[in-house]
Design a protein around this motif. Structure first.
Motif, short mmCIF file in Angstrom:
data_model
loop_
_atom_site.label_atom_id
_atom_site.label_comp_id
_atom_site.label_asym_id
_atom_site.label_seq_id
_atom_site.Cartn_x
_atom_site.Cartn_y
_atom_site.Cartn_z
N ARG A 221 38.87 30.15 40.45
CA ARG A 221 39.53 31.27 41.31
C ARG A 221 39.82 30.97 42.77
O ARG A 221 41.09 31.49 43.36
N GLU B 214 36.33 37.92 46.70
CA GLU B 214 37.70 37.83 46.77
C GLU B 214 38.48 37.78 48.00
O GLU B 214 39.12 37.23 48.53
N LEU C 80 43.42 42.68 43.37
CA LEU C 80 43.77 41.47 44.15
C LEU C 80 45.01 41.63 44.77
O LEU C 80 44.75 41.02 46.23
#
Length: 371
Positions: A232, A312, A358
């Motif tokens: 990722r 993230e 995201l």
């Protein structure tokens, strides 16, 4: 625009298949002669229990149908096993011919008793030493021949097919009801596509600063979540935000991007390895295992376990700014201040899917960790 029937006919032309039944004796000859590749690297990924292995041998002895083996014929004529690796591996291990990725023989399988065949308990292919079939634990010549003469159906994707067909088939057959995690399926696809890339990615996931920051559970690591997080990082750290708008299902997006990257000769593993290590060295040195934990603003302390939404925002945001030479210095304060940021808390709550969060968290992380 093509009609449905035209699309079906067009795609059917791209996948050429054949199929028939092969005796287990012939499957063994293919393996011994190097004419079939069962990818021994997968043995660390698949997790069949001893009971499941015994049940397969029991099914063969009782004549219970076994699902077909799917293979893809390579340009050199060798068959790549797409689905059925564990079935074949179990058979080869029971016969005593299974080898690991270092070409070392794996200890032969010893069976356990079952509901229908309790006498299978402690049985093996052949007896020990000079006893041979006089060993009470040997299944004997009669049953050995029964097994070797039993047939398994094979479906073959011929080499004339579209080159991506076998990877699509592998993913379809090993997703959904499979016991493999999403990343374990990806790992298998990576081994088939580019084993060196898989090894490189696995080594990144073992980087000590990364493991310190993520502090994953043993179960998460056993299911390759650490490798998924490294993947990722590669996919999302420098991604164009425009690509996030049409991302769709994140799991599918990750798999497709992985397949593109791992066969891209221009992909710079040295650059990405350096960026990965720089990012997690900075985080480990200033935040340690608090890097991706919730910060309780009322109690002024970190608590809980790993949070993917924080991963993230923090790791991607910091990596992006490192790549641009604009990384901030007061990282520890910036990480803790995330939980006072309304946009972050709005988009990182429970129930918020990666597809939705995201497009918000990646630009936010880039802005927060810019000096």
């Amino acid at each position: 625009m093509m009609s449905l029937i035209d699309e079906v006919n067009d795609r059917r032309k791209e996948i050429r298949t054949d199929g028939y039944a092969i005796s287990i004796g012939e499957w063994l000859s293919l393996y011994e002669n190097g004419e079939i590749d069962i990818h021994p690297e997968f043995q660390r990924i698949y997790r069949w229990s001893e009971a499941q292995k015994t049940n397969l041998i029991e099914s063969i002895l009782l004549g219970i149908p076994v699902p077909p083996i799917f293979v893809s014929q390579r340009a050199d004529g060798v068959w790549d096993v797409v689905d059925g690796l564990q079935r074949l591996s179990t058979i080869y291990q029971f016969i005593g011919q299974l080898r690991d990725e270092n070409n070392e023989l794996i200890p032969p399988l010893v069976l356990s008793g079952t509901k229908y065949l309790p006498s299978l308990d402690n049985k093996k292919w052949e007896g020990d030493g000079e006893l041979g079939d006089n060993d009470p634990n040997s299944i004997g010549q009669n049953l050995r021949l029964t097994i070797k003469r039993s047939k398994l159906n094979v479906s073959i994707i011929l080499k004339e097919s579209d080159e991506t067909a076998k990877y699509d088939l592998f993913q379809r057959l090993n997703t959904g009801g499979s016991r493999l995690s999403a990343q374990e399926v990806r790992n298998c696809i990576l081994v088939m596509l580019n084993k060196d890339f898989y090894s490189w990615l696995s080594e990144l996931a073992k980087f000590d600063k990364f493991t310190e920051c993520t502090a994953l559970s043993d179960r998460a690591i056993s299911e390759s979540y650490d490798i998924e997080l490294a993947l990722r990082f590669i996919i999302f750290s420098l991604i164009d935000p425009i690509d996030l708008d049409s991302m769709g299902d994140v799991g599918v997006f990750i798999t497709e991007k992985m397949r593109e990257i791992c066969v891209d000769d221009s992909f710079d593993t040295a650059y990405w390895g350096d960026l990965f290590r720089q990012t997690f060295t900075i985080l480990a040195d200033c935040c340690g295992d608090n890097s991706f934990k919730r910060f309780n603003t009322a109690k002024s302390k970190y608590s809980g376990g790993f949070l993917v939404s924080q991963y993230e925002a923090v790791s991607y945001g910091l990596a992006y700014n490192i790549s641009k030479g604009t990384a901030a210095e007061n990282i520890n304060n910036l990480v803790s201040s995330l939980w006072s940021n309304q946009e972050f808390t709005d988009w990182s709550g429970s129930g918020m899917t990666a597809t939705r969060r995201l497009p918000h968290l990646i630009p936010l992380g880039r802005e927060i960790f810019k000096k």
